[in-house]
Design a protein around this motif. Sequence first.
Motif, short mmCIF file in Angstrom:
data_model
loop_
_atom_site.label_atom_id
_atom_site.label_comp_id
_atom_site.label_asym_id
_atom_site.label_seq_id
_atom_site.Cartn_x
_atom_site.Cartn_y
_atom_site.Cartn_z
N TRP A 25 2.12 6.73 -13.42
CA TRP A 25 2.19 6.09 -12.10
C TRP A 25 3.44 6.56 -11.36
O TRP A 25 3.38 6.90 -10.16
CB TRP A 25 2.19 4.58 -12.24
CG TRP A 25 1.89 3.82 -10.98
CD1 TRP A 25 0.69 3.26 -10.64
CD2 TRP A 25 2.80 3.54 -9.91
NE1 TRP A 25 0.80 2.65 -9.41
CE2 TRP A 25 2.07 2.80 -8.94
CE3 TRP A 25 4.14 3.82 -9.67
CZ2 TRP A 25 2.66 2.36 -7.74
CZ3 TRP A 25 4.72 3.38 -8.47
CH2 TRP A 25 3.99 2.66 -7.54
N GLU A 29 3.67 8.69 -7.89
CA GLU A 29 4.35 8.09 -6.74
C GLU A 29 5.45 9.01 -6.22
O GLU A 29 5.61 9.18 -5.00
CB GLU A 29 4.93 6.74 -7.13
CG GLU A 29 5.55 5.96 -5.98
CD GLU A 29 4.54 5.37 -5.02
OE1 GLU A 29 4.96 4.76 -4.01
OE2 GLU A 29 3.32 5.51 -5.27
N ARG A 32 3.75 11.69 -4.24
CA ARG A 32 3.28 11.21 -2.92
C ARG A 32 4.43 11.08 -1.94
O ARG A 32 4.31 11.42 -0.77
CB ARG A 32 2.60 9.85 -3.07
CG ARG A 32 1.27 9.84 -3.75
CD ARG A 32 0.63 8.46 -3.64
NE ARG A 32 -0.47 8.34 -4.58
CZ ARG A 32 -0.39 7.71 -5.74
NH1 ARG A 32 0.76 7.14 -6.10
NH2 ARG A 32 -1.42 7.64 -6.55
N ARG A 33 5.54 10.54 -2.41
CA ARG A 33 6.67 10.27 -1.53
C ARG A 33 7.61 11.48 -1.40
O ARG A 33 8.58 11.41 -0.65
CB ARG A 33 7.47 9.07 -2.07
CG ARG A 33 6.74 7.74 -1.94
CD ARG A 33 7.55 6.60 -2.50
NE ARG A 33 6.93 5.32 -2.24
CZ ARG A 33 7.19 4.55 -1.21
NH1 ARG A 33 8.11 4.92 -0.33
NH2 ARG A 33 6.57 3.39 -1.05
N VAL A 145 8.07 -1.90 -9.99
CA VAL A 145 6.64 -1.75 -10.21
C VAL A 145 6.36 -1.94 -11.70
O VAL A 145 6.94 -1.23 -12.53
CB VAL A 145 6.13 -0.37 -9.75
CG1 VAL A 145 4.61 -0.29 -9.89
CG2 VAL A 145 6.56 -0.09 -8.32
N GLU A 151 -4.30 2.20 -11.79
CA GLU A 151 -4.89 1.75 -10.54
C GLU A 151 -6.42 1.80 -10.62
O GLU A 151 -6.99 2.66 -11.28
CB GLU A 151 -4.43 2.65 -9.38
CG GLU A 151 -2.94 2.59 -9.11
CD GLU A 151 -2.52 3.55 -8.01
OE1 GLU A 151 -3.32 4.45 -7.68
OE2 GLU A 151 -1.41 3.39 -7.48
N PHE A 160 -5.09 -2.25 -1.28
CA PHE A 160 -3.98 -2.98 -1.87
C PHE A 160 -4.11 -4.44 -1.47
O PHE A 160 -4.73 -4.78 -0.45
CB PHE A 160 -2.63 -2.44 -1.35
CG PHE A 160 -2.01 -1.41 -2.24
CD1 PHE A 160 -1.00 -1.75 -3.13
CD2 PHE A 160 -2.45 -0.10 -2.20
CE1 PHE A 160 -0.43 -0.80 -3.96
CE2 PHE A 160 -1.89 0.86 -3.02
CZ PHE A 160 -0.88 0.51 -3.90
N GLU A 179 3.24 0.59 3.35
CA GLU A 179 3.67 1.92 2.92
C GLU A 179 2.75 2.47 1.84
O GLU A 179 2.30 3.62 1.89
CB GLU A 179 5.10 1.87 2.39
CG GLU A 179 6.18 1.63 3.42
CD GLU A 179 7.54 1.53 2.76
OE1 GLU A 179 7.71 2.09 1.66
OE2 GLU A 179 8.44 0.88 3.33
N GLU A 180 2.51 1.65 0.82
CA GLU A 180 1.71 2.10 -0.32
C GLU A 180 0.27 2.38 0.10
O GLU A 180 -0.33 3.38 -0.33
CB GLU A 180 1.74 1.05 -1.44
CG GLU A 180 3.10 0.89 -2.09
CD GLU A 180 3.54 2.14 -2.83
OE1 GLU A 180 2.69 2.88 -3.34
OE2 GLU A 180 4.75 2.39 -2.88
N ARG A 184 -1.86 6.28 0.23
CA ARG A 184 -3.10 6.53 -0.51
C ARG A 184 -4.33 6.58 0.38
O ARG A 184 -5.44 6.72 -0.13
CB ARG A 184 -3.28 5.46 -1.59
CG ARG A 184 -2.25 5.53 -2.70
CD ARG A 184 -2.25 4.24 -3.49
NE ARG A 184 -1.34 4.28 -4.61
CZ ARG A 184 -0.01 4.18 -4.50
NH1 ARG A 184 0.56 4.03 -3.32
NH2 ARG A 184 0.76 4.21 -5.57
N VAL A 255 1.08 -6.59 -4.35
CA VAL A 255 2.47 -6.63 -3.90
C VAL A 255 2.86 -8.07 -3.62
O VAL A 255 2.17 -8.78 -2.88
CB VAL A 255 2.67 -5.78 -2.61
CG1 VAL A 255 4.15 -5.68 -2.27
CG2 VAL A 255 2.06 -4.39 -2.78
N LEU A 285 3.67 -4.76 -7.74
CA LEU A 285 4.87 -4.28 -7.06
C LEU A 285 5.64 -5.49 -6.57
O LEU A 285 5.14 -6.28 -5.76
CB LEU A 285 4.50 -3.38 -5.88
CG LEU A 285 3.87 -2.03 -6.23
CD1 LEU A 285 2.38 -2.17 -6.58
CD2 LEU A 285 4.00 -1.06 -5.05
#
Length: 293
Positions: A25, A29, A32-33, A145, A151, A160, A179-180, A184, A255, A285
């Motif tokens: 994970w 992440e 992605r970021r 997290v 997921e 989410f 944001e998350e 995605r 979250v 999260l």
Amino acid sequence: MRADGRGPVVVGVDPDPGRLAALAWAADEADRRRLPLTLVHTQGGPVPGYRLEGSPPSWEKWRDDLHTAGNEVLERAVAFVESRRPDVDVSAVLAEGHPAWVLAEHSHQGSLVVVGSWHLGAARELFGSAAVALPLTAHAACPVVVVREAEHTSGQPPYFVVGVDGSPHSAAAVDLAFEEASLRGASLRALYVWHAPLLGALDEDAAVRECRRLLAETVAGRTARRPEVELHHEVVKGHPVRELTDASAHALGLVVGTRGRGGFRGMLLGSVSQGSLHHAHCPVLLVPRERAR
């Protein structure tokens, strides 16, 4: 977190090579970021000057053996990340001390801290000295997290879930959830859970209307900043942990904030976050107090 918001994703590495969910994970992440990834493994240390009959030749030898084993754990983890996400800039840290405190220190320079949740498998372990997630969450300076399982990507469309209670802390959780979801290409389900008081008369219709007002106020403006995220928000009646757990069954992630009182009718969000850690069916999260400041 660093002032520029570009701190690394930090992940606690377990010595068991079969426990890779949190590491996977975190690697995904970071990719992605477009952030670096810091792998942290901690080891205990011998007490200087104390020996037992039949112990190894020296505590120094024991320390060296622990150091060697820890480096081997990190080497396997680095190889896993490089194979899974070759574009991620990965580094490794071997430290001594309790994992929660070591990771909390790293959280001051991190964007996220990621841990597994195998220590939370039983109620007696949830508050035990071996647990990492709860003390880490209490002291972390960035979101934490907790990856209990992967997921749920089979749900269509993917989404989410975020718990809202009208406090500044849940507002910060909403920001992270947006944001998350954006990262995605997922939608977002914002839930305000109304829990009726045990004592005293109450105008239920008025209470629900107030919940809807607070929910709308919390999410206001965020859809303009993240127009690509489809938002669904609703007020539901029931116990917060149960409702959020049910909503997490097919979610990419749940979250929640970790402090404050509000729409959960006097329940500390800390209690809700603890329950979510124990029962959620997806990564959780947790947004700490510091992020809401």
